[in-house]
Design a protein around this motif. Structure first.
Motif, PDB file in Angstrom:
ATOM      1  N   GLY A 178       0.861  -1.189   0.000  1.00 46.27           N
ATOM      2  CA  GLY A 178       0.000   0.000   0.000  1.00 46.27           C
ATOM      3  C   GLY A 178       0.887   1.226   0.000  1.00 46.27           C
ATOM      4  N   GLY A 179       0.430   2.247  -0.739  1.00 51.90           N
ATOM      5  CA  GLY A 179       1.279   3.435  -0.861  1.00 51.90           C
ATOM      6  C   GLY A 179       0.490   4.714  -0.667  1.00 51.90           C
ATOM      7  N   GLY A 180      -0.523   4.660   0.177  1.00 49.03           N
ATOM      8  CA  GLY A 180      -1.366   5.840   0.425  1.00 49.03           C
ATOM      9  C   GLY A 180      -0.854   6.670   1.589  1.00 49.03           C
ATOM     10  N   LYS A 181      -1.761   7.471   2.150  1.00 41.02           N
ATOM     11  CA  LYS A 181      -1.386   8.399   3.229  1.00 41.02           C
ATOM     12  C   LYS A 181      -0.850   7.660   4.460  1.00 41.02           C
ATOM     13  N   VAL A 182      -1.542   6.574   4.800  1.00 37.57           N
ATOM     14  CA  VAL A 182      -1.137   5.837   6.003  1.00 37.57           C
ATOM     15  C   VAL A 182       0.230   5.178   5.789  1.00 37.57           C
ATOM     16  N   ALA A 183       0.412   4.565   4.613  1.00 36.79           N
ATOM     17  CA  ALA A 183       1.695   3.929   4.291  1.00 36.79           C
ATOM     18  C   ALA A 183       2.825   4.962   4.345  1.00 36.79           C
ATOM     19  N   GLN A 235      -0.204  -0.261  -5.929  1.00 36.55           N
ATOM     20  CA  GLN A 235      -0.682   0.088  -7.270  1.00 36.55           C
ATOM     21  C   GLN A 235      -0.440   1.568  -7.545  1.00 36.55           C
ATOM     22  N   ASP A 236      -0.812   2.398  -6.565  1.00 29.58           N
ATOM     23  CA  ASP A 236      -0.563   3.842  -6.700  1.00 29.58           C
ATOM     24  C   ASP A 236       0.241   4.318  -5.507  1.00 29.58           C
ATOM     25  N   MET A 237       1.253   5.142  -5.814  1.00 27.39           N
ATOM     26  CA  MET A 237       2.080   5.687  -4.732  1.00 27.39           C
ATOM     27  C   MET A 237       1.672   7.134  -4.474  1.00 27.39           C
ATOM     28  N   SER A 265       0.332  -4.697  -8.110  1.00 26.02           N
ATOM     29  CA  SER A 265      -0.519  -5.325  -7.099  1.00 26.02           C
ATOM     30  C   SER A 265       0.315  -6.209  -6.184  1.00 26.02           C
ATOM     31  N   TYR A 266      -0.252  -6.445  -5.030  1.00 25.11           N
ATOM     32  CA  TYR A 266       0.416  -7.296  -4.032  1.00 25.11           C
ATOM     33  C   TYR A 266       0.730  -8.681  -4.591  1.00 25.11           C
ATOM     34  N   THR A 267       1.953  -9.103  -4.449  1.00 26.15           N
ATOM     35  CA  THR A 267       2.348 -10.487  -4.738  1.00 26.15           C
ATOM     36  C   THR A 267       3.280 -10.924  -3.614  1.00 26.15           C
ATOM     37  N   ALA A 314      -0.954  -2.173   4.519  1.00 30.63           N
ATOM     38  CA  ALA A 314      -1.485  -0.800   4.595  1.00 30.63           C
ATOM     39  C   ALA A 314      -2.267  -0.423   3.352  1.00 30.63           C
ATOM     40  N   THR A 315      -2.955  -1.392   2.761  1.00 25.69           N
ATOM     41  CA  THR A 315      -3.789  -1.035   1.605  1.00 25.69           C
ATOM     42  C   THR A 315      -5.158  -0.577   2.108  1.00 25.69           C
ATOM     43  N   SER A 316      -5.943  -0.037   1.181  1.00 28.61           N
ATOM     44  CA  SER A 316      -7.296   0.403   1.540  1.00 28.61           C
ATOM     45  C   SER A 316      -8.301  -0.743   1.415  1.00 28.61           C
ATOM     46  N   ASN A 317      -7.777  -1.946   1.178  1.00 29.51           N
ATOM     47  CA  ASN A 317      -8.656  -3.102   1.006  1.00 29.51           C
ATOM     48  C   ASN A 317      -8.496  -4.051   2.210  1.00 29.51           C
ATOM     49  N   GLU A 343      -9.848  -6.832   3.098  1.00 26.80           N
ATOM     50  CA  GLU A 343      -9.735  -8.280   2.825  1.00 26.80           C
ATOM     51  C   GLU A 343      -8.310  -8.610   2.393  1.00 26.80           C
ATOM     52  N   LEU A 344      -7.761  -7.729   1.549  1.00 25.95           N
ATOM     53  CA  LEU A 344      -6.377  -7.942   1.100  1.00 25.95           C
ATOM     54  C   LEU A 344      -5.419  -7.835   2.293  1.00 25.95           C
ATOM     55  N   ASN A 345      -5.652  -6.855   3.152  1.00 29.56           N
ATOM     56  CA  ASN A 345      -4.795  -6.710   4.339  1.00 29.56           C
ATOM     57  C   ASN A 345      -4.828  -7.991   5.181  1.00 29.56           C
ATOM     58  N   VAL A 360      -1.473  -4.654  10.711  1.00 24.15           N
ATOM     59  CA  VAL A 360      -2.579  -4.464   9.777  1.00 24.15           C
ATOM     60  C   VAL A 360      -3.213  -3.113  10.099  1.00 24.15           C
ATOM     61  N   VAL A 361      -3.007  -2.133   9.231  1.00 22.73           N
ATOM     62  CA  VAL A 361      -3.418  -0.769   9.599  1.00 22.73           C
ATOM     63  C   VAL A 361      -4.926  -0.625   9.749  1.00 22.73           C
ATOM     64  N   SER A 362      -5.658  -1.541   9.118  1.00 13.29           N
ATOM     65  CA  SER A 362      -7.119  -1.423   9.153  1.00 13.29           C
ATOM     66  C   SER A 362      -7.760  -2.279  10.243  1.00 13.29           C
ATOM     67  N   ASP A 363      -6.963  -3.025  11.010  1.00 11.63           N
ATOM     68  CA  ASP A 363      -7.578  -3.897  12.011  1.00 11.63           C
ATOM     69  C   ASP A 363      -6.599  -4.214  13.144  1.00 11.63           C
TER      70      ASP A 363
HETATM   71  N1  LIG Z   1      -3.221   2.732  11.354  1.00 13.80           N
HETATM   72  C1  LIG Z   1      -3.497   3.987  11.122  1.00 13.80           C
HETATM   73  O1  LIG Z   1      -2.843   4.874  11.675  1.00 13.80           O
HETATM   74  C2  LIG Z   1      -4.613   4.338  10.202  1.00 13.80           C
HETATM   75  C3  LIG Z   1      -5.175   3.362   9.442  1.00 13.80           C
HETATM   76  N2  LIG Z   1      -6.153   3.658   8.534  1.00 13.80           N
HETATM   77  C4  LIG Z   1      -6.542   2.540   7.664  1.00 13.80           C
HETATM   78  O2  LIG Z   1      -5.560   2.500   6.612  1.00 13.80           O
HETATM   79  C5  LIG Z   1      -6.182   2.205   5.359  1.00 13.80           C
HETATM   80  C6  LIG Z   1      -5.419   2.889   4.222  1.00 13.80           C
HETATM   81  O3  LIG Z   1      -5.622   4.274   4.331  1.00 13.80           O
HETATM   82  P1  LIG Z   1      -4.962   5.330   3.296  1.00 13.80           P
HETATM   83  O4  LIG Z   1      -3.512   5.133   3.238  1.00 13.80           O
HETATM   84  O5  LIG Z   1      -5.495   6.652   3.709  1.00 13.80           O
HETATM   85  O6  LIG Z   1      -5.625   4.861   1.923  1.00 13.80           O
HETATM   86  P2  LIG Z   1      -5.300   5.345   0.455  1.00 13.80           P
HETATM   87  O7  LIG Z   1      -6.533   5.151  -0.338  1.00 13.80           O
HETATM   88  O8  LIG Z   1      -4.627   6.678   0.493  1.00 13.80           O
HETATM   89  O9  LIG Z   1      -4.199   4.296  -0.081  1.00 13.80           O
HETATM   90  C7  LIG Z   1      -4.477   2.960  -0.306  1.00 13.80           C
HETATM   91  C8  LIG Z   1      -3.270   2.307  -0.946  1.00 13.80           C
HETATM   92  O10 LIG Z   1      -3.519   0.912  -1.086  1.00 13.80           O
HETATM   93  C9  LIG Z   1      -3.034   0.517  -2.371  1.00 13.80           C
HETATM   94  N3  LIG Z   1      -3.665  -0.733  -2.805  1.00 13.80           N
HETATM   95  C10 LIG Z   1      -4.975  -1.049  -2.863  1.00 13.80           C
HETATM   96  N4  LIG Z   1      -5.123  -2.306  -3.358  1.00 13.80           N
HETATM   97  C11 LIG Z   1      -3.862  -2.782  -3.592  1.00 13.80           C
HETATM   98  C12 LIG Z   1      -3.334  -4.005  -4.080  1.00 13.80           C
HETATM   99  N5  LIG Z   1      -4.139  -5.013  -4.478  1.00 13.80           N
HETATM  100  N6  LIG Z   1      -1.998  -4.166  -4.179  1.00 13.80           N
HETATM  101  C13 LIG Z   1      -1.165  -3.142  -3.829  1.00 13.80           C
HETATM  102  N7  LIG Z   1      -1.607  -1.977  -3.346  1.00 13.80           N
HETATM  103  C14 LIG Z   1      -2.944  -1.786  -3.249  1.00 13.80           C
HETATM  104  C15 LIG Z   1      -3.352   1.690  -3.270  1.00 13.80           C
HETATM  105  O11 LIG Z   1      -2.618   1.636  -4.473  1.00 13.80           O
HETATM  106  C16 LIG Z   1      -2.962   2.853  -2.352  1.00 13.80           C
HETATM  107  O12 LIG Z   1      -1.586   3.091  -2.487  1.00 13.80           O
HETATM  108  C17 LIG Z   1      -7.610   2.703   5.515  1.00 13.80           C
HETATM  109  O13 LIG Z   1      -8.469   1.871   4.776  1.00 13.80           O
HETATM  110  C18 LIG Z   1      -7.890   2.617   7.014  1.00 13.80           C
HETATM  111  O14 LIG Z   1      -8.506   1.375   7.288  1.00 13.80           O
HETATM  112  C19 LIG Z   1      -6.598   4.954   8.371  1.00 13.80           C
HETATM  113  C20 LIG Z   1      -6.099   5.975   9.149  1.00 13.80           C
HETATM  114  C21 LIG Z   1      -5.048   5.743  10.108  1.00 13.80           C
END
Ligand SMILES: NC(=O)C1=CN([C@@H]2O[C@H](COP(=O)(O)OP(=O)(O)OC[C@H]3O[C@@H](n4cnc5c(N)ncnc54)[C@H](O)[C@@H]3O)[C@@H](O)[C@H]2O)C=CC1
Ligand SMILES: C[C@@]1(CC(=O)O)c2cc3[nH]c(cc4nc(cc5[nH]c(cc(n2)[C@H]1CCC(=O)O)[C@@](C)(CC(=O)O)[C@@H]5CCC(=O)O)C(CC(=O)O)=C4CCC(=O)O)c(CCC(=O)O)c3CC(=O)O
Length: 210
Positions: free
Chosen positions: A21-26, A45-47, A68-70, A83-86, A88-90, A106-109
């Protein structure tokens, strides 16, 4: 995760860590991990564009892999962040890590995670780290901010000075019993006497060596 975790300070210098995962949390996790010397592999997928900035700073310690994750991304990792937004994948990533004995966050759980991240700050050698064990990351951050604002700068200087004397004693050629005695004295000594004490030990060691 159990109700209360076991806090440790990990030495990640030169160790491979993976983030999927390469979003804000990552990105937030990546900044801190790189700051601790980890060799970081990020697969997504997206950074987030913030990663390009990190790439400039940490060239040889950061590997950004688009896609994608491999499974190969897990090879040789000490720690992995799912740290993906999915969710189930996490969960799948967490299972893959468990079967390879890799600690996974697991950032989502929080309940799925092997470890959680703390809110922390450093002052020299002092590190203050706060956890609410997943109950409220926001309050963990507030407590950390409060402690940071109220941190006495003397503690930072004292720890460095004490550490230097302690290190000198431990690495000196003094006998073990002498080292123990000196460390015990140091323990009871007020900071204003540390310099005198250090000088006295230095002289003693010097005489011993001649
Ligand atoms: N632990 C923490 O501090 C926090 C955790 N969260 C959780 O973190 C999750 C992610 O949040 P953000 O980073 O804001 O989301 P985001 O939408 O900014 O980024 C999601 C990332 O996951 C990647 N991704 C999705 N499917 C993928 C795949 N199959 N293979 C590879 N990469 C894949 C995307 O390309 C993207 O880089 C949220 O869904 C939420 O549950 C949210 C806030 C704080
Ligand atoms: C369990 C844990 C797992 C882990 O990440 O290890 C976790 C999980 C989750 N966080 C979520 C949300 C937020 N997290 C933050 C911030 C931080 N989160 C951090 C740690 C942790 N977060 C671990 C427990 C730590 C503890 O309890 O003490 C900090 C301390 C350290 C760090 O991230 O490195 C860092 C502050 C550090 C700093 O700034 O100094 C903010 C506020 C903000 O960004 O300001 C929000 C939005 C507000 C809110 O929701 O409270 C969500 C819901 C996602 C959703 O809505 O879907 C989940 C998922 C869940 O709870 O299951």
């Amino acid at each position: 995760m159990s109700d209360m975790g076991y806090p440790v300070v990990l030495d990640l210098e030169g160790k491979k860590v993976g983030i999927i995962g390469g979003g804000k949390v990552a990105l937030k996790k990546a900044e801190k991990l790189l700051g601790c010397g980890a060799v970081l592999y990020v697969k997504a997928q997206d950074m987030h564009q913030g990663f390009s900035k990190l790439e400039e700073i940490y060239q040889e310690n950061l590997f950004l892999i688009r896609g994608s994750y491999t499974l190969e991304i897990l090879d040789g990792c000490m720690l992995v962040f799912a740290a993906t937004s999915n969710p189930e994948l996490n969960e799948q990533i967490k299972r893959d890590c468990s079967s390879r004995n890799i600690f996974c966050n697991v950032v989502s759980d929080k309940d799925l995670s092997d470890f959680s991240n703390t809110a922390y700050f450093d002052r020299g050698k002092v590190q203050i780290s706060v956890s609410t064990n997943g109950a409220s990351p926001k309050i963990a951050r507030d407590i950390k901010d409060y402690l940071e604002e109220n941190f006495n700068p003397k503690w930072e200087a004292d720890v460095i000075k004490y550490g230097r004397i302690r290190d000198f004693i431990l690495k000196s050629k003094l006998k073990d019993a002498q080292k123990r005695e000196k460390l015990k004295t140091l323990l009871d000594l007020k900071p204003e006497y540390w310099d005198f004490f250090f000088e006295a030990i230095r002289k003693e060691v010097h005489i011993d060596e001649n």
